[in-house]
Design an enzyme around this catalytic site. Structure first.
Site, PDB file in Angstrom:
ATOM      1  N   GLU A  48       0.820  -1.218   0.000  1.00  0.00           N
ATOM      2  CA  GLU A  48       0.000   0.000   0.000  1.00  0.00           C
ATOM      3  C   GLU A  48       0.850   1.263   0.000  1.00  0.00           C
ATOM      4  O   GLU A  48       0.463   2.273  -0.578  1.00  0.00           O
ATOM      5  CB  GLU A  48      -0.954   0.005   1.208  1.00  0.00           C
ATOM      6  CG  GLU A  48      -2.076  -1.005   1.118  1.00  0.00           C
ATOM      7  CD  GLU A  48      -1.734  -2.355   1.727  1.00  0.00           C
ATOM      8  OE1 GLU A  48      -2.631  -3.216   1.839  1.00  0.00           O
ATOM      9  OE2 GLU A  48      -0.536  -2.556   2.083  1.00  0.00           O
ATOM     10  N   PHE A 110     -12.292  -6.365  13.757  1.00  0.00           N
ATOM     11  CA  PHE A 110     -11.173  -6.849  12.962  1.00  0.00           C
ATOM     12  C   PHE A 110     -10.795  -5.827  11.897  1.00  0.00           C
ATOM     13  O   PHE A 110     -11.639  -5.360  11.140  1.00  0.00           O
ATOM     14  CB  PHE A 110     -11.555  -8.182  12.298  1.00  0.00           C
ATOM     15  CG  PHE A 110     -10.511  -8.723  11.372  1.00  0.00           C
ATOM     16  CD1 PHE A 110      -9.292  -9.173  11.867  1.00  0.00           C
ATOM     17  CD2 PHE A 110     -10.729  -8.777  10.005  1.00  0.00           C
ATOM     18  CE1 PHE A 110      -8.317  -9.671  11.012  1.00  0.00           C
ATOM     19  CE2 PHE A 110      -9.758  -9.274   9.142  1.00  0.00           C
ATOM     20  CZ  PHE A 110      -8.549  -9.730   9.655  1.00  0.00           C
ATOM     21  N   GLN A 111      -9.534  -5.451  11.882  1.00  0.00           N
ATOM     22  CA  GLN A 111      -8.959  -4.475  10.956  1.00  0.00           C
ATOM     23  C   GLN A 111      -9.607  -3.094  11.055  1.00  0.00           C
ATOM     24  O   GLN A 111      -9.667  -2.346  10.072  1.00  0.00           O
ATOM     25  CB  GLN A 111      -9.012  -4.989   9.512  1.00  0.00           C
ATOM     26  CG  GLN A 111      -8.074  -6.172   9.263  1.00  0.00           C
ATOM     27  CD  GLN A 111      -7.852  -6.487   7.811  1.00  0.00           C
ATOM     28  OE1 GLN A 111      -8.704  -6.215   6.966  1.00  0.00           O
ATOM     29  NE2 GLN A 111      -6.709  -7.077   7.491  1.00  0.00           N
ATOM     30  N   MET A 467      24.515   9.127   3.264  1.00  0.00           N
ATOM     31  CA  MET A 467      24.325  10.454   3.839  1.00  0.00           C
ATOM     32  C   MET A 467      24.477  10.424   5.354  1.00  0.00           C
ATOM     33  O   MET A 467      25.036  11.350   5.955  1.00  0.00           O
ATOM     34  CB  MET A 467      22.952  11.010   3.447  1.00  0.00           C
ATOM     35  CG  MET A 467      22.771  12.479   3.795  1.00  0.00           C
ATOM     36  SD  MET A 467      23.920  13.555   2.899  1.00  0.00           S
ATOM     37  CE  MET A 467      23.042  13.746   1.358  1.00  0.00           C
TER      38      MET A 467
END
Length: 566
Positions: A48, A110-111, A467
């Site tokens: 995602e 859930f979720q 860096m």
């Protein structure tokens, strides 16, 4: 139509043809609607975060709205870094997530995650849709809001039951905003004409306002010496003779010196970011400030302006150009001085011409700039390679330079390049990355393979977090901590595992042929470039320091090396 179908209809109304997403339980009704709608191209990324960063790259390269979608819970939380990246760089983005069904919100289902609470500081606006009937109007408002004024991400969180419920209301188109009149520029012109050492300072707001042409006409007419921010690179074009380069922490000595000595700073579409200004009380100490921006919140936020102008940049630049065409500025001595600094204080790099010599980062980027076509789009990650590209690549247009400016997101470059290639199918798109950044989102090689995108990947590999290592060397008494990446995989073999051809180069005499090979290949290809671990980015200003205290390879002292700024 149910809520999911209304979303697709909104996409059609606004000519949104490409979206980036990843399916899951609570967003599944929208994916079900996509089965019957071939007008929207859905790009399945492999994470995602990749979806959000690809939508970001799509928007940067095209100037259009980027769209990403995901499910609830971990789907939504995985989007957050990419959305924060878009917010910090003012990128127009529409984010749509599924949410658990309305009756379950607040029950730790859930979720379930509190998307609105978690994203409050990284979006321009957000919505939790409570009914299908309000969804059409929210979609219209969100799409308009993401692209108007100062652009940014807008997030719509939609419960699963809302996506499934029929909406009985029709969308209400957002009325077009009337074009604002150009503000009075009399005072600005008076300050410009009174100045003996005026300097133009431009940023990412130029391309966000689609004001590139107006800006270039103004620079050519005014002949003002100019500096750019990291996001403003490309504003003056590839061949401008007035551009002194990027200012700031890794800016050119010419740009930082001009800022230090100017008596008027004309800031257009920039927010005076700390990486550009350095220590604020040492920034442009002799200059009065004219600040022109679309966002009132940026004016007087960090530095008080003598004159603040808020408005449409195209209109303002057009009026300024016309006025200066009629009465040019009399600044010839200042122009000559800046040209001298440009010649002697630009980005320089010593090139070892020995065929067997190791490859240096700046020399490689200069060669890439000479060989690549003018319309090449480069998506950088974050680190030394990002600064070498900013310093040594000559960009023809600001939309050709995709870089994570405000957030500094490692892993940005590969998915952003994917988004840029979907935005512009004909242009050459390169992801220039480091070995550390590449591993952050390497799974998106599968996306390149899935869609056979001709994205070219260049990994500048020094087997460390370059860096961080450089700052540990210079400012932390060379006490290295957790920066070694000498267990990197074989990047050539890794690319080939995804059916992407690859080759590795290690010597100066291999550089041109390596670059020409990947650019000529009809498809995706990876170039693994081995560079020295100890190579640094020069110049550099120590964090929190003043830009006039720049350190370069020949001027750094033992004190500079040993000073600890912790």
């Amino acid at each position: 139509m149910n809520g999911a179908q209304h979303i697709l209809e909104a996409f059609h109304r606004h000519n949104i043809q490409t979206i980036f997403g990843y399916p899951g339980g609570c967003i599944m009704p929208l994916y079900d609607a996509l089965v019957d709608d071939v007008r929207v191209e859905h790009v399945l990324c492999r994470h995602e975060q990749g979806c959000a960063l690809a939508a970001d790259g799509y928007a940067r390269a095209s100037g259009r709205l980027g769209v990403c979608i995901a499910t609830s819970g971990p789907g939504a939380t995985n989007l957050i870094t990419g959305v924060a990246n878009a917010h910090r760089d003012s990128i127009p983005m529409l984010v749509i997530t599924g949410q658990v069904p309305s009756p379950l919100i607040g029950t730790d289902a859930f979720q379930e995650t509190d998307v609105l609470g978690m994203t409050l500081g990284i979006v321009k606006h957000s919505y939790l849709v409570e009914s299908a009937d309000e969804l059409p109007a929210i979609l219209e408002e969100a799409i308009a809001l993401a692209q108007s004024g100062r652009p940014g991400p807008v997030w719509i969180d939609i419960p699963k039951d809302v996506l499934l419920t029929e909406a009985t209301t029709a969308p209400i188109p957002t009325p077009a905003q009337p074009q604002a009149a150009c503000p009075d520029l009399t005072s600005a012109l008076a300050l410009l004409r009174a100045a003996r050492k005026p300097l133009l300072y431009s940023g990412g707001g130029i391309s966000l306002a689609h004001a590139e042409d107006s800006f270039r006409k103004f620079t050519e007419c005014s002949k003002l010496p100019a500096v750019v921010t990291l996001k403003g690179i490309g504003n003056p074009g590839k061949y401008s003779t007035h551009n002194l380069g990027m200012l700031g922490m890794h800016g050119s000595r010419a740009a930082n010196r001009a800022v230090d000595e100017c008596d008027l700073l004309l800031v257009i579409g920039a927010r005076l970011d700390d990486r550009a200004t350095g220590k604020l009380d040492g920034f442009a100490p002799n200059a009065r400030l004219i600040h022109i921006d679309a966002d009132a919140a940026e004016i007087n936020k960090l530095r008080s302006a003598e004159l603040a102008i808020r408005g449409d940049l195209n209109a303002i630049l057009g009026e300024l150009t016309q006025a200066l065409r009629e009465t040019p500025l009399a600044i010839i001595d200042w122009q000559k001085q800046c040209q001298t600094w440009r010649t002697t204080g630009g980005f320089q790099t010593a090139v070892n011409e020995e065929p067997m010599a190791p490859i240096t980062g700046p020399a490689f980027i200069r060669q890439l700039s000479r060989v690549a076509p003018d319309d090449t789009i480069i998506a950088c990650d974050v680190g030394q390679h990002q600064m070498w590209v900013a310093q040594h690549y000559q960009f023809a247009h600001p939309r050709h330079h995709l870089t994570s400016g405000g957030l500094g997101t490692m892993g940005f470059g590969l998915p952003a390049a994917i988004g840029a290639q979907f935005a512009d199918r004909q242009s050459t798109v390169l992801n220039v990355t480091g070995d550390g950044s590449f591993m952050m989102n390497a799974q998106e090689l599968a996306t390149i393979r899935r869609y056979n995108l001709p994205v070219k990947l260049i990994i500048m590999d020094n087997q460390c977090l370059g860096m961080v290592r450089q700052q540990q060397e210079l400012f932390y008494n060379n006490r290295e901590s957790q920066i070694n990446l000498d267990d990197n995989p074989d990047f050539v073999a890794m690319a080939r595992a995804f059916d992407i051809p690859a080759l590795k180069i290690e010597r100066t005499d291999q550089v041109r042929r390596g670059i020409e090979t990947i650019l000529a290949y009809n498809g995706p290809m990876l170039l693994h470039v081995a560079i020295a671990r100890e190579e640094n980015v020069w110049p550099i200003v120590k964090p929190g320091g003043s830009n006039k205290e720049m350190i370069d390879e020949t001027r750094r002292s033992t004190a500079d090396k040993k000073e600890n700024i912790a």
